[in-house]
Design a protein around this motif. Structure first.
Motif: not given
Length: 320
Positions: A203-208, A211-214, A238-254
């Motif tokens: 999730g943090s990999m997707a988050w940061f 954010y940097e990519a956007v 950038a922050g908004g899209f970072a948050g969405m990317a983080c949750w798409v990746v991490s929701i199963p484990a969550d």
């Protein structure tokens, strides 16, 4: 000698030609203060909780509801409306004390960890101090940032989940923490740590990384070379899209983490048992339970987080 003088003269004329396009190169990166990263991260964390907690509560209640309960079939809007009608604004912020208490050191450690992660990547990859790190380098640094965060995140998430799923049972965060400790000791307080790590590293990999990519995309679109010149709207986006990317990746484990942390002692044998029970009873779709409120919450909450962090970082520039 004459040819060298002629070459220098031509070079001088070209450099001073007003019609010649100027080549702008980004300034070399300056090492930032670790204290500045720590403090600005704390500010960002407070912003994310204040903006996003109500929908986080809805997400957790959807994730911990079984197929047999009425809550399992409720939509985000229905559950939000029912919670507001029966519990009021205070109900929407039930359990906020745990993340708000932990969030300042938690996000502070997260952004400090990201700064340290970049230094670790630069050292291990032998990147010169004057070179900008690549997007993949920063994504790896994001994953590293989750490691120290888990120490704070796991117990905070444990208390938050219990408060959110057991309204009225505990008299606040401290009472809940005491009850958990008395029931199962420190092991119970840190229940779900491994699942928290499974969630937060990718999730943090997707988050940061997002954010940097956007931000890079925004810089190219606006024709600027310095990230510090990005507009507030660009940072929020950038922050908004970072948050969405983080949750798409991490929701199963969550989902697995919420089930495990919110279940009475003895419900599951171990982490694997949570997964097999969920698959047997509810199927693969259950791994994405709560993704709607998570994504709805993710954009504004993380936009506020990164914006607050960037504002604080600029204000604390004197620490560099």
């Amino acid at each position: 000698m004459t040819s060298e003088m002629e070459h220098d003269a031509v070079a001088f004329e070209l450099d001073n030609d007003p019609l010649r396009p100027k080549v702008v190169t980004p300034p070399p990166p300056k090492p930032e203060s670790a204290l500045k990263s720590f403090l600005s991260g704390g500010v960002g964390g407070i912003c994310v909780v204040l903006v996003g907690h109500p929908l986080d509560l809805i997400k957790v209640r959807m994730q911990t509801a079984t197929a047999a309960t009425a809550a399992a079939s409720q939509s985000v809007v229905t559950m939000f409306t029912n919670t507001f009608r029966t519990e009021g604004v205070r109900g929407l912020y039930r359990g906020v004390s745990a993340p708000l208490t932990a969030v300042t050191p938690l996000f502070a450690v997260s952004f400090w960890g990201y700064d340290m992660g970049q230094r670790i990547v630069r050292y291990t990859m032998k990147r010169p101090a004057t070179d900008h790190l690549s997007l993949s380098d920063k994504t790896i640094a994001g994953g590293i940032s989750a490691l120290p965060c888990t120490v704070l995140m796991a117990p905070s998430e444990r208390i938050k989940v219990l408060l959110q799923t057991n309204p009225g049972k505990y008299n606040g965060m401290v009472d809940c923490a005491k009850a958990v400790y008395q029931q199962g000791g420190i092991k119970s307080v840190f229940k779900g740590t491994l699942l928290t790590l499974y969630r937060d590293v990718p999730g943090s990999m997707a988050w940061f990384g997002t954010y940097e990519a956007v931000k890079i995309g925004m810089m190219q679109a606006q024709g600027i070379q310095d990230m510090s010149k990005l507009s507030p709207l660009s940072v929020l986006t950038a922050g908004g899209f970072a948050g969405m990317a983080c949750w798409v990746v991490s929701i199963p484990a969550d989902v697995l983490k919420s089930r495990f942390q919110g279940a009475p002692e003895g419900t599951y044998k171990n982490v694997a048992d949570v997964y097999t029970t969920l698959m047997r009873q509810e199927g693969p779709a259950a791994l994405f339970t709560g993704i709607r409120p998570a994504l709805i919450r993710a954009f504004p909450a993380n936009a506020a987080c990164f914006f607050g962090m960037e504002v604080a970082r600029k204000s604390l520039a004197f620490l560099d």
